[in-house]
Motif scaffolding. Structure first.
Motif, PDB file in Angstrom:
ATOM      1  N   LYS A 160     -14.143 -19.006  -8.566  1.00 44.66           N
ATOM      2  CA  LYS A 160     -15.168 -20.026  -8.372  1.00 44.66           C
ATOM      3  C   LYS A 160     -15.948 -20.259  -9.664  1.00 44.66           C
ATOM      4  O   LYS A 160     -16.258 -21.393 -10.026  1.00 44.66           O
ATOM      5  N   MET A 161     -16.262 -19.157 -10.373  1.00 47.06           N
ATOM      6  CA  MET A 161     -16.990 -19.279 -11.631  1.00 47.06           C
ATOM      7  C   MET A 161     -16.161 -20.041 -12.659  1.00 47.06           C
ATOM      8  O   MET A 161     -16.678 -20.903 -13.386  1.00 47.06           O
ATOM      9  N   SER A 162     -14.862 -19.743 -12.715  1.00 46.70           N
ATOM     10  CA  SER A 162     -13.983 -20.426 -13.656  1.00 46.70           C
ATOM     11  C   SER A 162     -13.938 -21.924 -13.372  1.00 46.70           C
ATOM     12  O   SER A 162     -13.981 -22.751 -14.286  1.00 46.70           O
ATOM     13  N   LYS A 163     -13.860 -22.279 -12.101  1.00 49.08           N
ATOM     14  CA  LYS A 163     -13.824 -23.692 -11.720  1.00 49.08           C
ATOM     15  C   LYS A 163     -15.129 -24.399 -12.089  1.00 49.08           C
ATOM     16  O   LYS A 163     -15.125 -25.535 -12.549  1.00 49.08           O
ATOM     17  N   THR A 164     -16.256 -23.698 -11.874  1.00 45.26           N
ATOM     18  CA  THR A 164     -17.551 -24.297 -12.194  1.00 45.26           C
ATOM     19  C   THR A 164     -17.674 -24.539 -13.690  1.00 45.26           C
ATOM     20  O   THR A 164     -18.157 -25.589 -14.128  1.00 45.26           O
ATOM     21  N   MET A 165     -17.236 -23.563 -14.493  1.00 50.14           N
ATOM     22  CA  MET A 165     -17.266 -23.727 -15.946  1.00 50.14           C
ATOM     23  C   MET A 165     -16.445 -24.943 -16.368  1.00 50.14           C
ATOM     24  O   MET A 165     -16.911 -25.772 -17.152  1.00 50.14           O
ATOM     25  N   ALA A 166     -15.240 -25.043 -15.824  1.00 51.25           N
ATOM     26  CA  ALA A 166     -14.363 -26.167 -16.174  1.00 51.25           C
ATOM     27  C   ALA A 166     -14.994 -27.490 -15.767  1.00 51.25           C
ATOM     28  O   ALA A 166     -14.916 -28.482 -16.499  1.00 51.25           O
ATOM     29  N   SER A 167     -15.646 -27.498 -14.613  1.00 48.98           N
ATOM     30  CA  SER A 167     -16.290 -28.720 -14.118  1.00 48.98           C
ATOM     31  C   SER A 167     -17.409 -29.177 -15.048  1.00 48.98           C
ATOM     32  O   SER A 167     -17.543 -30.367 -15.349  1.00 48.98           O
ATOM     33  N   ILE A 168     -18.205 -28.216 -15.536  1.00 50.75           N
ATOM     34  CA  ILE A 168     -19.304 -28.557 -16.445  1.00 50.75           C
ATOM     35  C   ILE A 168     -18.760 -29.085 -17.758  1.00 50.75           C
ATOM     36  O   ILE A 168     -19.249 -30.076 -18.307  1.00 50.75           O
ATOM     37  N   PHE A 169     -17.721 -28.416 -18.290  1.00 46.72           N
ATOM     38  CA  PHE A 169     -17.134 -28.868 -19.553  1.00 46.72           C
ATOM     39  C   PHE A 169     -16.559 -30.280 -19.415  1.00 46.72           C
ATOM     40  O   PHE A 169     -16.696 -31.112 -20.318  1.00 46.72           O
ATOM     41  N   LYS A 170     -15.898 -30.552 -18.293  1.00 42.28           N
ATOM     42  CA  LYS A 170     -15.324 -31.879 -18.089  1.00 42.28           C
ATOM     43  C   LYS A 170     -16.417 -32.937 -17.994  1.00 42.28           C
ATOM     44  O   LYS A 170     -16.275 -34.054 -18.504  1.00 42.28           O
ATOM     45  N   LYS A 171     -17.525 -32.574 -17.320  1.00 44.64           N
ATOM     46  CA  LYS A 171     -18.644 -33.508 -17.195  1.00 44.64           C
ATOM     47  C   LYS A 171     -19.218 -33.832 -18.569  1.00 44.64           C
ATOM     48  O   LYS A 171     -19.500 -34.993 -18.892  1.00 44.64           O
ATOM     49  N   LEU A 172     -19.390 -32.801 -19.387  1.00 47.05           N
ATOM     50  CA  LEU A 172     -19.919 -32.997 -20.736  1.00 47.05           C
ATOM     51  C   LEU A 172     -18.939 -33.787 -21.598  1.00 47.05           C
ATOM     52  O   LEU A 172     -19.349 -34.622 -22.413  1.00 47.05           O
ATOM     53  N   ALA A 173     -17.646 -33.532 -21.411  1.00 44.60           N
ATOM     54  CA  ALA A 173     -16.628 -34.252 -22.188  1.00 44.60           C
ATOM     55  C   ALA A 173     -16.688 -35.747 -21.890  1.00 44.60           C
ATOM     56  O   ALA A 173     -16.523 -36.576 -22.787  1.00 44.60           O
ATOM     57  N   ASP A 174     -16.933 -36.093 -20.639  1.00 42.81           N
ATOM     58  CA  ASP A 174     -17.028 -37.501 -20.259  1.00 42.81           C
ATOM     59  C   ASP A 174     -18.257 -38.174 -20.872  1.00 42.81           C
ATOM     60  O   ASP A 174     -18.310 -39.403 -20.978  1.00 42.81           O
ATOM     61  N   LEU A 175     -19.231 -37.356 -21.265  1.00 40.66           N
ATOM     62  CA  LEU A 175     -20.487 -37.900 -21.817  1.00 40.66           C
ATOM     63  C   LEU A 175     -20.554 -37.824 -23.335  1.00 40.66           C
ATOM     64  O   LEU A 175     -21.549 -38.234 -23.931  1.00 40.66           O
ATOM     65  N   ARG A 176     -19.490 -37.303 -23.982  1.00 36.31           N
ATOM     66  CA  ARG A 176     -19.595 -36.977 -25.411  1.00 36.31           C
ATOM     67  C   ARG A 176     -19.749 -38.194 -26.323  1.00 36.31           C
ATOM     68  O   ARG A 176     -20.089 -38.046 -27.499  1.00 36.31           O
ATOM     69  N   ASN A 177     -19.489 -39.391 -25.794  1.00 33.52           N
ATOM     70  CA  ASN A 177     -19.699 -40.599 -26.589  1.00 33.52           C
ATOM     71  C   ASN A 177     -21.101 -41.178 -26.388  1.00 33.52           C
ATOM     72  O   ASN A 177     -21.447 -42.192 -26.993  1.00 33.52           O
ATOM     73  N   HIS A 178     -21.898 -40.524 -25.530  1.00 34.60           N
ATOM     74  CA  HIS A 178     -23.290 -40.925 -25.338  1.00 34.60           C
ATOM     75  C   HIS A 178     -24.164 -40.193 -26.361  1.00 34.60           C
ATOM     76  O   HIS A 178     -23.704 -39.293 -27.067  1.00 34.60           O
ATOM     77  N   SER A 179     -25.417 -40.534 -26.402  1.00 32.22           N
ATOM     78  CA  SER A 179     -26.358 -39.802 -27.243  1.00 32.22           C
ATOM     79  C   SER A 179     -26.585 -38.417 -26.650  1.00 32.22           C
ATOM     80  O   SER A 179     -26.751 -38.288 -25.430  1.00 32.22           O
ATOM     81  N   PRO A 180     -26.589 -37.356 -27.478  1.00 33.59           N
ATOM     82  CA  PRO A 180     -26.857 -36.006 -26.966  1.00 33.59           C
ATOM     83  C   PRO A 180     -28.228 -35.894 -26.299  1.00 33.59           C
ATOM     84  O   PRO A 180     -28.453 -34.986 -25.501  1.00 33.59           O
ATOM     85  N   GLU A 181     -29.119 -36.827 -26.637  1.00 33.19           N
ATOM     86  CA  GLU A 181     -30.474 -36.805 -26.087  1.00 33.19           C
ATOM     87  C   GLU A 181     -30.616 -37.663 -24.840  1.00 33.19           C
ATOM     88  O   GLU A 181     -31.695 -37.740 -24.250  1.00 33.19           O
TER      89      GLU A 181
END
Length: 250
Positions: A160-181
């Protein structure tokens, strides 16, 4: 054979800046420096560099590598034998993960069925290649807390922890072209901050969290692993983590 720093960099596939850094910290000092300031590397220097890169590939921090290779008792042959064993173990783990990826692709196409156990073959939370580096940076207590926390988890909890980590990374990856702020990026990075503090038995201070983000970029291994979710993600996370810290310090 004597080689200049640029020639060594091209031969090995690392940057001139990295070689300069190794010289500055006393890890790899060239045999000769010309009157005009050119660093000249000998065959013995290259053998030492090979050892350094073997240790680095296996997760040893530069400080520890320097300590090891400068010991009077250091034996190059024994070190190579150890490198060989550790790399074989690493290859076996990677082979398992590659097989899991291939099975998962077939599973998604509907060609095969996978059990929950098969979905996580190759993942191993008990062997962390960055553990020694973490000990160097944050001390034994923080790492021991994290290991104890993960070690006490059931296999389902680890999955479950591994899946949650992957989910957060994927969410951040989808936002990486936005402003970090941006609001979205800061909400996702707060999720990462909360995840780290809730799952590893150690509370990251804001400064430690910011330092962790910088390490994602400074350490090629971290960057490669994080950027698997999307090119440039490590740098985006570093900037978003720094913005999160600056905002919450006000």
């Amino acid at each position: 054979m004597a080689l200049k720093v640029k020639e060594v960099a091209e031969l090995v596939g690392i940057s001139v800046r990295t070689l300069h850094h190794y010289d500055e910290i006393g890890l790899l000092t060239p045999d000769k420096v010309t009157e005009s300031g050119y660093r000249i590397y000998s065959n013995e220097n290259l053998e030492t560099l090979q050892q350094i890169l073997f240790f680095k590939e296996l997760g040893f921090p530069l400080k520890k590598i320097k300590e090891i290779i400068n010991r009077p008792s250091f034996n190059r042959q024994e070190a190579l034998e150890l490198h060989h064993k550790m790399l074989l173990e690493k290859r076996n783990r990677l082979d398992k993960m590659i097989a899991t990826v291939e099975k998962t692709m077939m599973h998604l196409k509907g060609e095969i069925e996978m059990t929950n156990e098969e979905k996580f073959e190759g993942f191993d939370f008990s062997h962390n290649p960055y553990e020694q580096e973490a000990r160097e940076k944050w001390g034994d207590e923080a790492v021991d807390h994290a290991n104890k926390k993960v070690g006490n988890m059931t296999k389902d909890e680890q999955e479950k922890m591994s899946k949650t980590m992957a989910s957060i990374f994927k969410k951040l990856a989808d936002l990486r072209n936005h402003s970090p702020e941006s609001k979205e990026a800061q909400a996702a990075i707060k999720e990462w901050y909360d995840f780290l503090n809730n799952h590893f038995g150690h509370q990251y201070t804001l400064d430690a969290f910011k330092g962790l983000g910088q390490m994602y970029v400074d350490d090629d291994r971290f960057m490669k692993n994080i950027d698997k979710y999307g090119e440039g993600l490590a740098k985006f996370m570093r900037d978003a983590m720094a913005a999160f810290v600056d905002k919450n310090k006000k």
